[in-house]
Design an enzyme around this catalytic site. Sequence first.
Site, PDB file in Angstrom:
ATOM      1  N   MET A  30     -34.909 -26.872   1.769  1.00 30.08           N
ATOM      2  CA  MET A  30     -35.504 -25.621   1.206  1.00 30.08           C
ATOM      3  C   MET A  30     -34.336 -24.647   0.878  1.00 30.08           C
ATOM      4  O   MET A  30     -34.919 -23.409   0.717  1.00 30.08           O
ATOM      5  CB  MET A  30     -36.795 -25.337   2.070  1.00 30.08           C
ATOM      6  CG  MET A  30     -37.820 -26.499   2.120  1.00 30.08           C
ATOM      7  SD  MET A  30     -39.509 -25.868   2.292  1.00 30.08           S
ATOM      8  CE  MET A  30     -39.229 -24.788   3.891  1.00 30.08           C
ATOM      9  N   HIS A  37     -27.896 -27.646   8.130  1.00 27.10           N
ATOM     10  CA  HIS A  37     -27.805 -28.306   6.917  1.00 27.10           C
ATOM     11  C   HIS A  37     -26.564 -29.037   6.514  1.00 27.10           C
ATOM     12  O   HIS A  37     -26.323 -29.996   6.331  1.00 27.10           O
ATOM     13  CB  HIS A  37     -28.167 -27.330   5.603  1.00 27.10           C
ATOM     14  CG  HIS A  37     -29.647 -26.868   5.939  1.00 27.10           C
ATOM     15  ND1 HIS A  37     -29.760 -25.572   5.985  1.00 27.10           N
ATOM     16  CD2 HIS A  37     -30.879 -27.504   5.468  1.00 27.10           C
ATOM     17  CE1 HIS A  37     -31.140 -25.322   5.992  1.00 27.10           C
ATOM     18  NE2 HIS A  37     -31.748 -26.415   5.725  1.00 27.10           N
ATOM     19  N   ASP A 150     -36.670 -31.135  12.971  1.00 20.22           N
ATOM     20  CA  ASP A 150     -37.981 -31.246  12.738  1.00 20.22           C
ATOM     21  C   ASP A 150     -38.397 -32.565  12.985  1.00 20.22           C
ATOM     22  O   ASP A 150     -38.510 -33.561  12.206  1.00 20.22           O
ATOM     23  CB  ASP A 150     -38.103 -31.047  11.114  1.00 20.22           C
ATOM     24  CG  ASP A 150     -37.787 -29.480  10.817  1.00 20.22           C
ATOM     25  OD1 ASP A 150     -38.229 -28.600  11.131  1.00 20.22           O
ATOM     26  OD2 ASP A 150     -36.588 -29.311  10.487  1.00 20.22           O
ATOM     27  N   MET A 184     -30.730 -23.688  15.078  1.00 24.10           N
ATOM     28  CA  MET A 184     -30.752 -22.927  13.833  1.00 24.10           C
ATOM     29  C   MET A 184     -31.804 -23.219  12.942  1.00 24.10           C
ATOM     30  O   MET A 184     -32.239 -24.387  12.870  1.00 24.10           O
ATOM     31  CB  MET A 184     -29.233 -23.552  12.914  1.00 24.10           C
ATOM     32  CG  MET A 184     -28.133 -22.787  13.774  1.00 24.10           C
ATOM     33  SD  MET A 184     -26.703 -23.327  12.789  1.00 24.10           S
ATOM     34  CE  MET A 184     -25.290 -22.477  13.951  1.00 24.10           C
ATOM     35  N   SER A 185     -32.180 -22.200  12.206  1.00 28.30           N
ATOM     36  CA  SER A 185     -33.284 -22.244  11.481  1.00 28.30           C
ATOM     37  C   SER A 185     -33.303 -21.420  10.022  1.00 28.30           C
ATOM     38  O   SER A 185     -32.708 -20.323  10.742  1.00 28.30           O
ATOM     39  CB  SER A 185     -34.730 -22.124  11.949  1.00 28.30           C
ATOM     40  OG  SER A 185     -35.866 -22.126  11.178  1.00 28.30           O
ATOM     41  N   SER A 186     -33.627 -21.733   8.899  1.00 24.11           N
ATOM     42  CA  SER A 186     -33.648 -20.808   7.856  1.00 24.11           C
ATOM     43  C   SER A 186     -34.505 -19.512   8.354  1.00 24.11           C
ATOM     44  O   SER A 186     -34.217 -18.178   7.869  1.00 24.11           O
ATOM     45  CB  SER A 186     -34.082 -21.136   6.684  1.00 24.11           C
ATOM     46  OG  SER A 186     -33.337 -22.457   6.299  1.00 24.11           O
TER      47      SER A 186
END
Length: 290
Positions: A30, A37, A150, A184-186
Amino acid sequence: MKIIHTARSMAAWSERLRREGVTIGFVPTMGALHDGHRSLIRAARLRCDALVVSIFVNPTQFSPTEDLAAYPRPISRDRALCREEGVDVCFEPTALGMYPEGFQTIVTVPALGRRWEGAARPHHFAGVATVVTKLFGIVQPHLALFGQKDYQQAALVRQLVDDLNLGVGIHVRPTVRERDGLAMSSRNVYLSHDERRIAPLLSQALRIGRQMIVGGMSDVAAIERTMRQTIEQEPSIHAEYLAVCDPDSLEPLSVVAARAVLLGAVRIGSIRLIDNLLVNKPDGKSRATR
Ligand code: AMP
């Protein structure tokens, strides 16, 4: 690097390469790309001849009260990261291109999608399963890469690929973390300074749970209680769920088996964070509760 916006051009590109015998790797995202990523992109690069990254903030996996409009969209920075990593195509479809008027098919994976994130976000996994199926149909990859971050999503994607004979290899990569353990996450960019300071408590709680299991504890209720207490030492974090589960079915375990996954979700202010850890007991057997 090519930037493609339409399903038709994307599919034509993939079909041409497949005819030439080129293997296609695919990383669906996303956007708001970070080192998590990047690790998927690098792993794909090593395994495939050509590499497609999709950047699509999929509206159907957000509920009306969630952060769709506010979700970060730093597209120039994302494209730069993709170029840097040798991505061949950045596929950036529009919402209308993906869901034209008259669109009606929904893919669901009922049992795997029912609990945990599925319970907290009722339409989320139908949105995920549908968009992943569509993206696979368009990009036609040989291999698609997903993050363990996830965990439930990755399990669901594996199941739908098997159930629907989609013929796409699925490779799941370990969670990439900040130095203090935060996955880590947006969405981490939403955290205020104070929230960021306490956010690693989620990964700490999961690590403590894992240590208890590796140390021989098999009383799930005690493990879950300790994980919750670790989180709730900070009044501004609320633990939504912290569970010891079967790593395949994601059903809660009542006694720890040889393999387990610890799943957790917390809320800090208006932000939800999720994380998980896999556990393999060293002797592969349950021991008595200590
Ligand atoms: P997203 O952009 O959040 O939809 O994530 C796209 C892909 O990146 C999914 O397969 C995620 O599981 C994966 N991912 C997100 N964060 C991480 C992370 N910290 N480590 C590894 N993979 C990640």
